[in-house]
Scaffold this active site. Structure first.
Site, PDB file in Angstrom:
ATOM      1  N   SER A  60       0.803  -1.224   0.000  1.00  0.00           N
ATOM      2  CA  SER A  60       0.000   0.000   0.000  1.00  0.00           C
ATOM      3  C   SER A  60       0.834   1.273   0.000  1.00  0.00           C
ATOM      4  CB  SER A  60      -0.941   0.012   1.205  1.00  0.00           C
ATOM      5  OG  SER A  60      -0.234   0.189   2.417  1.00  0.00           O
ATOM      6  N   LYS A  86       0.975   4.675   6.820  1.00  0.00           N
ATOM      7  CA  LYS A  86       0.443   5.505   5.732  1.00  0.00           C
ATOM      8  C   LYS A  86       1.154   6.859   5.767  1.00  0.00           C
ATOM      9  CE  LYS A  86      -2.870   2.474   4.787  1.00  0.00           C
ATOM     10  NZ  LYS A  86      -2.767   1.603   3.594  1.00  0.00           N
TER      11      LYS A  86
END
Length: 258
Positions: free
Chosen positions: A48, A110
């Protein structure tokens, strides 16, 4: 005299064992304190955050930049959320490790895109912060790796945030459902986070109930990712064990994360 010497041997032996146990406990406490207060290594299991972080990277999260909460405890310790001591807000563009609000035993990574009070929207894949589209410059193409070891060609872009910080991101396809999002305002005490691999990231664009992050509570932050300390190509696990050392990505060892 001999009997006296024999009687002192068990006592000395017990004292030796006790000292050994104390030494071991002390070492464990020092390691836990360091992992709580200074930095802790984490392993990247998904793509991701490609191309910034690759599957198989071992990253180092520095804990003191944002202060401390129960989220700062070593990963195997899971306690309810708490307020932060010595709290400080991340900057846009920081890569952060955090406890996933859906299951605090899970640790995710993230990039911070929006801070409290920011208005965030997406239009055709471009992030819009407080009404202004971020800079987005084509930068050729790259290869995004999947968890099964396969690779997909991805368009590569350089994204420039409002304060001038730049990072590289991937776009797998021209149009995806998450490319468009109505404007939302980041509430106090929360962050808007996204993965750099925009078409392979369940992040703040996806509500928590649907398996995403939603608006991330600041108190769930573990730390800031400053470096990759090691990396190994997970695709090698399907190869004979004697070939595994060739999977070490030595060029990624001890590299800074931007």
């Amino acid at each position: 005299m001999a009997a006296s010497e024999q009687s002192t041997k068990p006592v000395s032996r017990v004292r030796g064992w006790a000292k050994g146990i104390v030494d071991i406990v002390s070492i464990v406490l020092v390691v836990m304190a360091a992992k709580t207060a200074i930095a802790e290594p984490f392993y990247v299991p998904s793509g991701s955050m490609e191309p910034t972080l690759q599957i198989g990277d071992e990253l180092l999260a520095t804990k003191y930049p944002y202060g401390y909460s129960t989220a700062s405890l070593p990963g195997f310790v899971t306690l309810p959320n708490s307020e932060r001591l010595f709290a400080a807000m991340p900057k846009r563009g920081d890569v952060v490790v955090f406890r996933w609000p859906g299951d605090r035993s899970q640790v995710w990574v993230k990039r911070v895109i929006g801070l409290p009070g920011d208005r965030i929207a997406l239009r055709d894949g471009r992030v819009i912060i407080n009404g202004t589209p971020v800079g987005l410059t084509p930068d050729g193409s790259g290869h995004a790796e999947s968890e099964d070891g396969s690779n997909t060609t991805a368009a590569r872009y350089i994204e420039t945030l409002p304060d001038g910080r730049k990072h590289v991101m991937f776009k797998l396809t021209p149009a995806e459902p998450l490319d468009n999002m109505a404007e939302v305002t980041v509430p106090p005490g929360h962050l808007f986070v996204m993965g750099d691999n925009r078409d392979n990231s369940a992040d703040s664009r996806v509500p928590l109930r649907d398996g995403g992050v939603g608006m991330l509570p600041v108190n769930d932050l573990v730390g800031r990712v400053d470096a990759v300390v090691g990396s190994w190509d997970l695709g090698m696990k399907h190869q004979p064990i004697w070939t595994w050392p060739s999977g070490l990505r030595l060029a990624r060892f001890f590299t800074a994360v931007h």
